[in-house]
Design a protein around this motif. Structure first.
Motif, PDB file in Angstrom:
ATOM      1  N   ALA A 227      -3.661 -10.935   4.567  1.00  0.00           N
ATOM      2  CA  ALA A 227      -4.294  -9.720   4.050  1.00  0.00           C
ATOM      3  C   ALA A 227      -3.236  -8.705   3.635  1.00  0.00           C
ATOM      4  O   ALA A 227      -3.370  -8.031   2.597  1.00  0.00           O
ATOM      5  CB  ALA A 227      -5.213  -9.125   5.113  1.00  0.00           C
ATOM      6  N   ILE A 228      -2.169  -8.582   4.421  1.00  0.00           N
ATOM      7  CA  ILE A 228      -1.086  -7.652   4.085  1.00  0.00           C
ATOM      8  C   ILE A 228      -0.372  -8.091   2.808  1.00  0.00           C
ATOM      9  O   ILE A 228      -0.062  -7.274   1.933  1.00  0.00           O
ATOM     10  CB  ILE A 228      -0.076  -7.543   5.251  1.00  0.00           C
ATOM     11  CG1 ILE A 228      -0.758  -7.014   6.523  1.00  0.00           C
ATOM     12  CG2 ILE A 228       1.085  -6.631   4.863  1.00  0.00           C
ATOM     13  CD1 ILE A 228      -1.322  -5.621   6.417  1.00  0.00           C
ATOM     14  N   ILE A 229      -0.117  -9.389   2.687  1.00  0.00           N
ATOM     15  CA  ILE A 229       0.542  -9.920   1.484  1.00  0.00           C
ATOM     16  C   ILE A 229      -0.319  -9.655   0.253  1.00  0.00           C
ATOM     17  O   ILE A 229       0.182  -9.247  -0.805  1.00  0.00           O
ATOM     18  CB  ILE A 229       0.823 -11.435   1.647  1.00  0.00           C
ATOM     19  CG1 ILE A 229       1.895 -11.659   2.720  1.00  0.00           C
ATOM     20  CG2 ILE A 229       1.249 -12.052   0.320  1.00  0.00           C
ATOM     21  CD1 ILE A 229       2.041 -13.102   3.167  1.00  0.00           C
ATOM     22  N   ASP A 230      -1.618  -9.876   0.368  1.00  0.00           N
ATOM     23  CA  ASP A 230      -2.531  -9.624  -0.742  1.00  0.00           C
ATOM     24  C   ASP A 230      -2.505  -8.134  -1.118  1.00  0.00           C
ATOM     25  O   ASP A 230      -2.464  -7.789  -2.304  1.00  0.00           O
ATOM     26  CB  ASP A 230      -3.945 -10.043  -0.350  1.00  0.00           C
ATOM     27  CG  ASP A 230      -4.946  -9.864  -1.484  1.00  0.00           C
ATOM     28  OD1 ASP A 230      -5.058 -10.778  -2.306  1.00  0.00           O
ATOM     29  OD2 ASP A 230      -5.598  -8.802  -1.547  1.00  0.00           O
ATOM     30  N   TYR A 231      -2.505  -7.281  -0.127  1.00  0.00           N
ATOM     31  CA  TYR A 231      -2.437  -5.829  -0.359  1.00  0.00           C
ATOM     32  C   TYR A 231      -1.174  -5.458  -1.136  1.00  0.00           C
ATOM     33  O   TYR A 231      -1.205  -4.657  -2.066  1.00  0.00           O
ATOM     34  CB  TYR A 231      -2.477  -5.102   0.987  1.00  0.00           C
ATOM     35  CG  TYR A 231      -2.042  -3.660   0.945  1.00  0.00           C
ATOM     36  CD1 TYR A 231      -2.937  -2.652   0.595  1.00  0.00           C
ATOM     37  CD2 TYR A 231      -0.720  -3.305   1.248  1.00  0.00           C
ATOM     38  CE1 TYR A 231      -2.541  -1.317   0.552  1.00  0.00           C
ATOM     39  CE2 TYR A 231      -0.317  -1.985   1.197  1.00  0.00           C
ATOM     40  CZ  TYR A 231      -1.233  -0.996   0.846  1.00  0.00           C
ATOM     41  OH  TYR A 231      -0.816   0.322   0.798  1.00  0.00           O
ATOM     42  N   GLN A 232      -0.056  -6.067  -0.758  1.00  0.00           N
ATOM     43  CA  GLN A 232       1.224  -5.721  -1.378  1.00  0.00           C
ATOM     44  C   GLN A 232       1.330  -6.207  -2.823  1.00  0.00           C
ATOM     45  O   GLN A 232       2.179  -5.726  -3.575  1.00  0.00           O
ATOM     46  CB  GLN A 232       2.372  -6.272  -0.531  1.00  0.00           C
ATOM     47  CG  GLN A 232       2.483  -5.570   0.812  1.00  0.00           C
ATOM     48  CD  GLN A 232       3.693  -5.972   1.613  1.00  0.00           C
ATOM     49  OE1 GLN A 232       4.294  -7.038   1.388  1.00  0.00           O
ATOM     50  NE2 GLN A 232       4.096  -5.130   2.553  1.00  0.00           N
ATOM     51  N   LYS A 233       0.451  -7.113  -3.224  1.00  0.00           N
ATOM     52  CA  LYS A 233       0.459  -7.590  -4.608  1.00  0.00           C
ATOM     53  C   LYS A 233      -0.364  -6.690  -5.532  1.00  0.00           C
ATOM     54  O   LYS A 233      -0.300  -6.832  -6.749  1.00  0.00           O
ATOM     55  CB  LYS A 233      -0.107  -9.021  -4.661  1.00  0.00           C
ATOM     56  CG  LYS A 233       0.795 -10.064  -4.012  1.00  0.00           C
ATOM     57  CD  LYS A 233       0.124 -11.434  -4.051  1.00  0.00           C
ATOM     58  CE  LYS A 233       1.012 -12.492  -3.402  1.00  0.00           C
ATOM     59  NZ  LYS A 233       0.337 -13.828  -3.371  1.00  0.00           N
ATOM     60  N   ARG A 234      -1.121  -5.782  -4.956  1.00  0.00           N
ATOM     61  CA  ARG A 234      -2.011  -4.951  -5.756  1.00  0.00           C
ATOM     62  C   ARG A 234      -1.305  -3.694  -6.258  1.00  0.00           C
ATOM     63  O   ARG A 234      -0.356  -3.215  -5.640  1.00  0.00           O
ATOM     64  CB  ARG A 234      -3.248  -4.564  -4.936  1.00  0.00           C
ATOM     65  CG  ARG A 234      -4.037  -5.767  -4.442  1.00  0.00           C
ATOM     66  CD  ARG A 234      -5.351  -5.357  -3.829  1.00  0.00           C
ATOM     67  NE  ARG A 234      -6.003  -6.468  -3.135  1.00  0.00           N
ATOM     68  CZ  ARG A 234      -7.211  -6.399  -2.596  1.00  0.00           C
ATOM     69  NH1 ARG A 234      -7.907  -5.269  -2.677  1.00  0.00           N
ATOM     70  NH2 ARG A 234      -7.737  -7.445  -1.978  1.00  0.00           N
ATOM     71  N   GLU A 235      -1.793  -3.213  -7.380  1.00  0.00           N
ATOM     72  CA  GLU A 235      -1.253  -1.979  -7.966  1.00  0.00           C
ATOM     73  C   GLU A 235      -2.193  -0.822  -7.610  1.00  0.00           C
ATOM     74  O   GLU A 235      -3.360  -0.814  -7.997  1.00  0.00           O
ATOM     75  CB  GLU A 235      -1.151  -2.105  -9.483  1.00  0.00           C
ATOM     76  CG  GLU A 235      -0.543  -0.884 -10.163  1.00  0.00           C
ATOM     77  CD  GLU A 235      -0.466  -1.046 -11.669  1.00  0.00           C
ATOM     78  OE1 GLU A 235       0.643  -1.191 -12.187  1.00  0.00           O
ATOM     79  OE2 GLU A 235      -1.523  -1.060 -12.318  1.00  0.00           O
ATOM     80  N   ARG A 236      -1.665   0.138  -6.868  1.00  0.00           N
ATOM     81  CA  ARG A 236      -2.479   1.280  -6.430  1.00  0.00           C
ATOM     82  C   ARG A 236      -2.229   2.448  -7.384  1.00  0.00           C
ATOM     83  O   ARG A 236      -1.172   3.061  -7.373  1.00  0.00           O
ATOM     84  CB  ARG A 236      -2.131   1.630  -4.980  1.00  0.00           C
ATOM     85  CG  ARG A 236      -2.617   0.540  -4.037  1.00  0.00           C
ATOM     86  CD  ARG A 236      -2.156   0.699  -2.614  1.00  0.00           C
ATOM     87  NE  ARG A 236      -2.513   1.960  -1.999  1.00  0.00           N
ATOM     88  CZ  ARG A 236      -3.746   2.310  -1.595  1.00  0.00           C
ATOM     89  NH1 ARG A 236      -4.766   1.473  -1.786  1.00  0.00           N
ATOM     90  NH2 ARG A 236      -3.962   3.475  -1.019  1.00  0.00           N
TER      91      ARG A 236
END
Length: 246
Positions: A227-236
């Motif tokens: 879940a953390i890895i997926d979060y880090q791939k997103r553009e906020r």
């Protein structure tokens, strides 16, 4: 390379919220009572808290019991309350050893006296810890929380200590039960359901939402890391364009 090694420690969310869903279905699949699933979900709580603390995530908030859950069968509610007391008693020493501060939000006075006292005792015992703040959302719903905040603000306006034009987003946030905590940047929900179920509605306004089909008793550290890895791939972007962000 393991999943943990793929995580950029410099880009961690400071606050992760979790909806721990699927205990009952997990137990039903095994031909057991729902309470069996709740008991097995405790290991998932332990692994998730450990994973968050080891990574250096400052705030972890777990949706443990909603105001709507009081409507469940009485025996299940009683078993959940007993499990809560048992778990708090068993885990307080571990929280202290690992520098984890326990916190709780929700209509806590609605809890049975024994649960409330044990909870408050553990909160007091761990109050000096600074590594990670673990918040349990108990007898909690976001609509309840927002309604209570509005009542307090209205009382201040009525008393003359606050003017309506002074009401801002920050002031409103300061009247919520999560006052003093950053809003969650990531919300994880297990069991394959795609909804947030009256959980931190104000605070999740800009959170990244992550849904996994895993039932809560099967959720482990590697699932948290994913879940953390997926979060880090997103553009906020917070309303900006990609060009502005970059």
């Amino acid at each position: 390379m393991g999943l943990r090694e793929q995580i950029d420690i410099e880009k961690l969310p400071s606050h992760v919220a979790v909806i721990m869903d699927g205990n009952g279905r997990w137990a039903k699949e095994k031909g057991k009572l729902r309470v069996f699933g709740h008991h097995n979900g405790v290991k998932s709580v332990r692994e998730t808290v450990e994973a968050a603390a080891e990574l250096g995530i400052q705030y972890l908030t777990l949706y443990a019991f909603s105001t709507e859950n009081w409507n469940r069968p009485k025996l299940e509610v009683m078993a959940l309350m007993e499990l809560l007391v048992h778990t708090i008693n068993n885990e307080t020493k571990t929280l202290l050893e690992n520098g984890i501060r326990l916190n709780a939000i929700g209509n806590l006075k609605a809890l049975p006296d024994k649960c409330y006292k044990e909870l408050q005792q553990a909160i007091t015992q761990t109050a000096g810890n600074t590594r990670t703040t673990l918040t349990l959302a108990l007898s909690y719903s976001s609509r309840w929380e927002i309604t209570e905040a509005v009542k307090r603000i209205a009382q201040e306006v009525k008393a003359g200590s606050l003017q309506p034009e002074d009401i801002t987003e920050q002031l409103f946030s300061n009247h919520l039960s999560t006052a003093g905590m950053p809003d969650p940047e990531l919300m994880i929900r297990t069991s394959g359901e795609f909804r947030i179920s009256n959980y931190l509605l104000w605070q999740l306004a800009y959170a990244e939402l992550y849904f996994t089909p895993k039932l809560w008793p099967d959720f482990r550290k590697d699932d948290f890391y994913e879940a953390i890895i997926d979060y880090q791939k997103r553009e906020r972007r917070f309303g900006l364009t990609s060009e502005q962000v970059n």
